[in-house]
Motif scaffolding. Structure first.
Motif, PDB file in Angstrom:
ATOM      1  N   TYR A   1       0.833  -1.200   0.000  1.00 45.11           N
ATOM      2  CA  TYR A   1       0.000   0.000   0.000  1.00 45.11           C
ATOM      3  C   TYR A   1       0.867   1.250   0.000  1.00 45.11           C
ATOM      4  CZ  TYR A   1      -3.536   3.372   1.306  1.00 45.11           C
ATOM      5  OH  TYR A   1      -4.359   4.458   1.330  1.00 45.11           O
ATOM      6  N   LYS A   2       1.966   1.234   0.786  1.00 41.24           N
ATOM      7  CA  LYS A   2       2.877   2.380   0.816  1.00 41.24           C
ATOM      8  C   LYS A   2       3.504   2.611  -0.544  1.00 41.24           C
ATOM      9  CE  LYS A   2       4.249   1.643   5.627  1.00 41.24           C
ATOM     10  NZ  LYS A   2       5.385   1.310   6.493  1.00 41.24           N
ATOM     11  N   LEU A   3       3.942   1.529  -1.193  1.00 43.98           N
ATOM     12  CA  LEU A   3       4.560   1.649  -2.504  1.00 43.98           C
ATOM     13  C   LEU A   3       3.561   2.225  -3.490  1.00 43.98           C
ATOM     14  CD1 LEU A   3       6.918   1.155  -4.424  1.00 43.98           C
ATOM     15  CD2 LEU A   3       6.141  -1.206  -4.677  1.00 43.98           C
ATOM     16  N   LEU A   4       2.312   1.751  -3.444  1.00 44.56           N
ATOM     17  CA  LEU A   4       1.284   2.264  -4.334  1.00 44.56           C
ATOM     18  C   LEU A   4       1.040   3.740  -4.093  1.00 44.56           C
ATOM     19  CD1 LEU A   4      -0.911   1.794  -6.450  1.00 44.56           C
ATOM     20  CD2 LEU A   4      -2.439   1.101  -4.611  1.00 44.56           C
ATOM     21  N   LEU A   5       1.069   4.158  -2.843  1.00 47.41           N
ATOM     22  CA  LEU A   5       0.843   5.555  -2.513  1.00 47.41           C
ATOM     23  C   LEU A   5       1.931   6.429  -3.103  1.00 47.41           C
ATOM     24  CD1 LEU A   5      -1.255   7.203  -0.964  1.00 47.41           C
ATOM     25  CD2 LEU A   5       0.197   7.031   1.052  1.00 47.41           C
ATOM     26  N   PHE A   6       3.184   5.960  -3.025  1.00 49.25           N
ATOM     27  CA  PHE A   6       4.290   6.728  -3.589  1.00 49.25           C
ATOM     28  C   PHE A   6       4.217   6.764  -5.108  1.00 49.25           C
ATOM     29  CE2 PHE A   6       6.681   6.528   0.456  1.00 49.25           C
ATOM     30  CZ  PHE A   6       7.055   7.854   0.504  1.00 49.25           C
TER      31      PHE A   6
ATOM     32  N   GLU B   1      21.526   9.323 -12.551  1.00 40.07           N
ATOM     33  CA  GLU B   1      21.164  10.713 -12.792  1.00 40.07           C
ATOM     34  C   GLU B   1      19.829  10.796 -13.510  1.00 40.07           C
ATOM     35  OE1 GLU B   1      24.058  13.071 -14.751  1.00 40.07           O
ATOM     36  OE2 GLU B   1      25.737  12.392 -13.507  1.00 40.07           O
ATOM     37  N   SER B   2      19.031  11.782 -13.141  1.00 36.69           N
ATOM     38  CA  SER B   2      17.781  12.059 -13.839  1.00 36.69           C
ATOM     39  C   SER B   2      17.380  13.497 -13.525  1.00 36.69           C
ATOM     40  CB  SER B   2      16.693  11.059 -13.431  1.00 36.69           C
ATOM     41  OG  SER B   2      15.578  11.167 -14.289  1.00 36.69           O
ATOM     42  N   TYR B   3      16.120  13.831 -13.696  1.00 36.48           N
ATOM     43  CA  TYR B   3      15.709  15.216 -13.537  1.00 36.48           C
ATOM     44  C   TYR B   3      14.326  15.309 -12.905  1.00 36.48           C
ATOM     45  CZ  TYR B   3      13.521  13.731 -17.845  1.00 36.48           C
ATOM     46  OH  TYR B   3      12.829  13.006 -18.780  1.00 36.48           O
ATOM     47  N   SER B   4      14.107  16.373 -12.169  1.00 39.64           N
ATOM     48  CA  SER B   4      12.795  16.714 -11.635  1.00 39.64           C
ATOM     49  C   SER B   4      12.849  18.152 -11.136  1.00 39.64           C
ATOM     50  CB  SER B   4      12.394  15.784 -10.489  1.00 39.64           C
ATOM     51  OG  SER B   4      11.149  16.183  -9.956  1.00 39.64           O
ATOM     52  N   ASP B   5      12.010  19.015 -11.694  1.00 36.51           N
ATOM     53  CA  ASP B   5      11.980  20.415 -11.273  1.00 36.51           C
ATOM     54  C   ASP B   5      11.452  20.580  -9.856  1.00 36.51           C
ATOM     55  OD1 ASP B   5      13.030  21.432 -13.586  1.00 36.51           O
ATOM     56  OD2 ASP B   5      11.108  21.901 -14.503  1.00 36.51           O
ATOM     57  N   SER B   6      10.560  19.691  -9.449  1.00 36.13           N
ATOM     58  CA  SER B   6       9.970  19.791  -8.118  1.00 36.13           C
ATOM     59  C   SER B   6      10.417  18.619  -7.264  1.00 36.13           C
ATOM     60  CB  SER B   6       8.438  19.829  -8.212  1.00 36.13           C
ATOM     61  OG  SER B   6       7.960  18.687  -8.896  1.00 36.13           O
ATOM     62  N   ILE B   7      10.234  18.769  -5.959  1.00 37.50           N
ATOM     63  CA  ILE B   7      10.652  17.714  -5.030  1.00 37.50           C
ATOM     64  C   ILE B   7       9.679  16.543  -5.138  1.00 37.50           C
ATOM     65  CG2 ILE B   7       9.414  18.763  -3.078  1.00 37.50           C
ATOM     66  CD1 ILE B   7      12.833  17.075  -2.799  1.00 37.50           C
ATOM     67  N   VAL B   8      10.213  15.358  -5.483  1.00 32.82           N
ATOM     68  CA  VAL B   8       9.368  14.177  -5.692  1.00 32.82           C
ATOM     69  C   VAL B   8      10.051  12.949  -5.099  1.00 32.82           C
ATOM     70  CG1 VAL B   8       8.307  15.041  -7.817  1.00 32.82           C
ATOM     71  CG2 VAL B   8      10.409  13.684  -7.937  1.00 32.82           C
ATOM     72  N   PRO B   9       9.290  11.905  -4.801  1.00 31.90           N
ATOM     73  CA  PRO B   9       9.886  10.661  -4.331  1.00 31.90           C
ATOM     74  C   PRO B   9      10.252   9.750  -5.501  1.00 31.90           C
ATOM     75  CG  PRO B   9       7.527  10.510  -4.159  1.00 31.90           C
ATOM     76  CD  PRO B   9       7.815  11.870  -4.722  1.00 31.90           C
ATOM     77  N   VAL B  10      11.380   9.073  -5.385  1.00 36.50           N
ATOM     78  CA  VAL B  10      11.706   7.978  -6.303  1.00 36.50           C
ATOM     79  C   VAL B  10      11.851   6.721  -5.449  1.00 36.50           C
ATOM     80  CG1 VAL B  10      12.793   9.375  -8.090  1.00 36.50           C
ATOM     81  CG2 VAL B  10      14.192   8.514  -6.217  1.00 36.50           C
ATOM     82  N   VAL B  11      11.283   5.637  -5.935  1.00 36.94           N
ATOM     83  CA  VAL B  11      11.280   4.389  -5.185  1.00 36.94           C
ATOM     84  C   VAL B  11      12.334   3.457  -5.764  1.00 36.94           C
ATOM     85  CG1 VAL B  11       9.907   2.381  -4.509  1.00 36.94           C
ATOM     86  CG2 VAL B  11       8.833   4.639  -4.650  1.00 36.94           C
ATOM     87  N   LEU B  12      13.218   2.962  -4.903  1.00 39.94           N
ATOM     88  CA  LEU B  12      14.233   2.001  -5.298  1.00 39.94           C
ATOM     89  C   LEU B  12      13.855   0.639  -4.741  1.00 39.94           C
ATOM     90  CD1 LEU B  12      15.709   4.907  -5.098  1.00 39.94           C
ATOM     91  CD2 LEU B  12      17.800   3.577  -5.206  1.00 39.94           C
ATOM     92  N   SER B  13      13.628  -0.304  -5.635  1.00 36.94           N
ATOM     93  CA  SER B  13      13.225  -1.649  -5.248  1.00 36.94           C
ATOM     94  C   SER B  13      14.441  -2.563  -5.255  1.00 36.94           C
ATOM     95  CB  SER B  13      12.162  -2.170  -6.225  1.00 36.94           C
ATOM     96  OG  SER B  13      11.837  -3.502  -5.947  1.00 36.94           O
ATOM     97  N   LEU B  14      14.669  -3.245  -4.121  1.00 37.72           N
ATOM     98  CA  LEU B  14      15.833  -4.104  -3.949  1.00 37.72           C
ATOM     99  C   LEU B  14      15.410  -5.572  -3.889  1.00 37.72           C
ATOM    100  CD1 LEU B  14      17.441  -2.144  -0.955  1.00 37.72           C
ATOM    101  CD2 LEU B  14      17.630  -1.587  -3.379  1.00 37.72           C
ATOM    102  N   GLU B  15      16.363  -6.435  -4.193  1.00 42.64           N
ATOM    103  CA  GLU B  15      16.175  -7.877  -4.012  1.00 42.64           C
ATOM    104  C   GLU B  15      14.882  -8.379  -4.648  1.00 42.64           C
ATOM    105  OE1 GLU B  15      18.915  -8.673  -3.346  1.00 42.64           O
ATOM    106  OE2 GLU B  15      19.553  -8.622  -1.260  1.00 42.64           O
TER     107      GLU B  15
END
Length: 222
Positions: free
Chosen positions: A3-8, A66-80
């Motif tokens: 649910y948290k991942l979906l929210l992000f 490296e990437s870009y975003s003009d505004s503050i946003v979350p990026v999700v890193l999925s491990l394993e």
């Protein structure tokens, strides 16, 4: 956790960004004890209508992206292979440092701006509780730990009502462990600029949906 991942991911979809080749953000990471060298990163596409998944291949746990975003946003890193995940908040011009142990991914340090720094400090201040919550099988003790984390989250929100980190902690702990009415009480304390972040509205919607679900459950039980 799903649910948290979906929210992000939904938050990413609602956040408008634009490409500026000369102004990018950088993620620099070192994560030990990775069994799978591939990390999957969820980020928004230019038109703000889809989520793109990038694959980062680590070298002995180290990586740079490296990437870009003009505004503050979350990026999700999925491990394993999607069994563990972490979230970094990013914006053009920032270098975000990620460091930690995949076996204790809940405590991985993410630093480089106010939101990440505040969230990392909260984790550091509560690391013993977070570790014990993961390993303790005593239900009474688990309830005590959850209550302490709720209290610490509430104190953080009261101290920093204008911080987006308050919204993130509200999502991670209050929405997960409390009734939606409690979450709404603390949403009422939130001030700008946090109140202007899309996560604020998403939390309000989540509370409404949870309350409706409770009503439907009660009706079914009658």
């Amino acid at each position: 956790m799903r649910y948290k991942l979906l929210l992000f991911v939904t938050l990413c979809l609602l956040t408008v960004t634009a490409c500026k080749d000369q102004n990018r953000f950088v993620l620099e990471g070192e994560i030990t004890e990775l069994n799978n060298p591939s990390i999957y990163l969820f980020k928004i596409l230019n038109d703000s209508s889809k989520i793109n998944i990038d694959t980062i291949t680590t070298q002995e746990g180290r990586f740079s992206y490296e990437s870009y975003s003009d505004s503050i946003v979350p990026v999700v890193l999925s491990l394993e292979e999607n069994s563990k995940w972490i979230t970094a908040w990013v914006k053009n011009g920032e270098t975000i440092k990620i460091k930690g142990d995949a076996n204790n991914f809940e405590l991985i340090e993410i630093k480089g701006n106010q939101i990440n720094d505040e969230l990392t400090l909260f984790k550091q201040n509560n690391k013993d509780l977070i570790k014990e919550l993961k390993t303790n099988a005593d239900s009474l003790r688990v309830d005590e730990i959850k209550q302490q984390l709720i209290t610490n989250t509430e104190n953080f929100i009261k101290a920093k009502p204008s911080s987006v980190a308050s919204l993130v902690l509200m999502q991670n702990y209050l929405l997960e462990l409390c009734e939606p009415e409690v979450v709404e009480e603390y949403l009422a304390l939130v001030e700008s600029p946090a109140k202007d972040n899309p996560l604020y509205d998403l939390l309000k919607v989540a509370c409404e949906r949870l309350k409706q679900a409770h009503i439907e459950e009660d009706q079914t039980a009658e």
